[in-house]
Design an enzyme around this catalytic site. Sequence first.
Site, PDB file in Angstrom:
ATOM      1  N   ASP A 327     -50.667 -84.771 -21.022  1.00 30.52           N
ATOM      2  CA  ASP A 327     -50.530 -85.818 -20.021  1.00 30.52           C
ATOM      3  C   ASP A 327     -51.868 -86.536 -19.829  1.00 30.52           C
ATOM      4  O   ASP A 327     -52.920 -85.891 -19.753  1.00 30.52           O
ATOM      5  CB  ASP A 327     -50.069 -85.173 -18.702  1.00 30.52           C
ATOM      6  CG  ASP A 327     -49.788 -86.176 -17.615  1.00 30.52           C
ATOM      7  OD1 ASP A 327     -48.872 -86.995 -17.796  1.00 30.52           O
ATOM      8  OD2 ASP A 327     -50.475 -86.129 -16.583  1.00 30.52           O
ATOM      9  N   GLU A 363     -50.295 -88.563 -24.568  1.00 29.43           N
ATOM     10  CA  GLU A 363     -49.997 -89.745 -23.764  1.00 29.43           C
ATOM     11  C   GLU A 363     -51.307 -90.531 -23.725  1.00 29.43           C
ATOM     12  O   GLU A 363     -52.239 -90.130 -23.028  1.00 29.43           O
ATOM     13  CB  GLU A 363     -49.551 -89.366 -22.355  1.00 29.43           C
ATOM     14  CG  GLU A 363     -49.189 -90.579 -21.519  1.00 29.43           C
ATOM     15  CD  GLU A 363     -48.854 -90.229 -20.080  1.00 29.43           C
ATOM     16  OE1 GLU A 363     -47.901 -90.810 -19.536  1.00 29.43           O
ATOM     17  OE2 GLU A 363     -49.551 -89.372 -19.498  1.00 29.43           O
TER      18      GLU A 363
END
Length: 654
Positions: A327, A363
């Site tokens: 993330d 990401e």
Amino acid sequence: MSLTEISFPLGATVTREGTRFSVWSDSASRIELCLFDDTGETEIARRVMTRSGDGTFALVATDAPVGTRYGFRAEGRYAPDEGLWFDPAKLLVDPYAVELDRPFVHHRSLTVFGDDTAPLVPRAIVTAPASVTVEPPVFRPGGLVYEVAVKPFTRLHPDIPEAMRGTVAALGHPAVIAHLKRIGVSAVELMPVTAWIDERHLPPLGLSNGWGYNPVAMMALDPRLVPGGVAELRDTVAALRAAGIGVILDLVFNHSGESDRFGATLSMRGLANTAYYRHLPGQPGALVNDTGCGNTIACDHPVVRRLILDALRHFVEKTGVDGFRFDLAPVLGRHADGFRRDATLFGEILSDPVLKDRVLIAEPWDIGPGGYQLGNFPDAFLEWNDRARDDLRRVWRGDRHMVGALATALAGSSDIFARHGGTATRSVTFLAAHDGFTLMDLVSYAGKHNGANGEDNRDGHNDNHSWNNGAEGPTDIADILDDRRRDVTALLATLFSTRGTIMLTAGDEGGRSQKGNNNAYAQDNALTWLDWQSLDDGLVGHVATLSAIRRRFDVFDGTAFFTGSGDVAWHRLDGEAMTVADWESPLTDALVMLLATGDRDTGRKATLAVVINRSHAPHRFHLPDGDWLRLAGGGDPAGAPVPARSVALFVSKV
């Protein structure tokens, strides 16, 4: 400081002499180990740990076997303006904890100096999980990643026993595995299953975080999702692997739930705040907020790097996962001078004997300076491709001048991933993810509807490239409902026709809706829980067909960039090759992609035709001479036109 100067391992390590407890702090004057009884409610011992010159505090306890509950208390200066948050009243969770006896619960006492937090804070549990035989990943780039939020995905499944619903174990249930195999999932990507805490503004609103992107201890499993601890995750991974499905863990190493200056003291803040988190130059009390979550983990600090590496190794060696999705991944590569493709942590991951063959997905953005890094991660990383996501949405919304962007996305986005000398796509192409509209909501809402989140609809993305087909949200108008389903069908066919790795979010194969909420992290309720009985089985069958086509033809799971010399050709519907004028025309609404491919069903070479008509009228089309068989969609090159706003696939033997 180098990692070789620190006495590892950290955490609770079971040895023949007893359990060795070890924790690191560069600035604490004293750290105590707190031991609790089997219920975790009563503290039964408090012992001073011995400090080494490297900042490691350790002791061996002969009366702390597997199952013992424990925590730490740290003493030192309390000077927040200097980045020092020592408060012996705070029970602290071991950063190396792997199991906790209860979930985190936000309370004001966690933020107030001098308030004892033992009644609130989870106790770490001494564990000695068995290692697994580490096998090569099941998943290979080019497959289908299926993004799953564990609780919402299983909470309402009618075939799963009630006691199992909402847990990781439910993913290994035969009914779930049957669904995953039906739609051809290569790997499930589990949204965070490590322990998290609610953001402090949620409890007063009667809301709770249902996604888990607010962690505290980076490898501690959350008992709400994984009540059986490491063994439960290990057994579920094994069950999925036995079905040919890999497991990818979505991990958050960019921030923690301790949040900003007004947040809770739970673990790293109370142990070594200035080391674990980034601070503004010359302002040790000012936390950097490259994440939008209040703090940013200092991933270039050697102790933090080692924590991340140890966490990754733990999940591979103890549970057998295929890999990881990171993330807000630019934080992992950020040094004092900004993001670096050759960041130390990246090199350590890629050279580690346990980790170097794992699936790694970034990401590739955060909100910090230089935070948008799509295409700039090391070659071993796959990357979420939001450029392709937005372009494919705009194509089907009807935006002009999009045919070139459509072809680029279908071919794997070489304009992005050929940087740095790349020769293969690293794209994870997707249409929708947990963050944003569901796929059905994308074609049902022109704007977000996030009022239930309690922020007056200010949260969530504003530019979604969405459309509503003539009515905003729920409607009984049959034509609008048909148009929405048609658009979702076309979007899915486009996604499954792209080269390289693709991703589908759980439930989008069946038309799930979140009523226009595009930031549903705080909706741990029926809004996000997947209603299995209301899924559109026709759409699910459409995805199953598309997935079978992808598995049949090797062109889709290839990753090398097309050369245009016999591997791909781009035609108009009339059968003529696309011209420069066609590519540049704002009126071009159709495209035929011809792909040279191996056919795994026949063992022969074949040509695959993907016919895309995004206009609102049916069109006749011509394919090269051959005996064409329709695989999906409508139309016939011998006569019947391809329907309006649709995608059709045909195969012809060479």
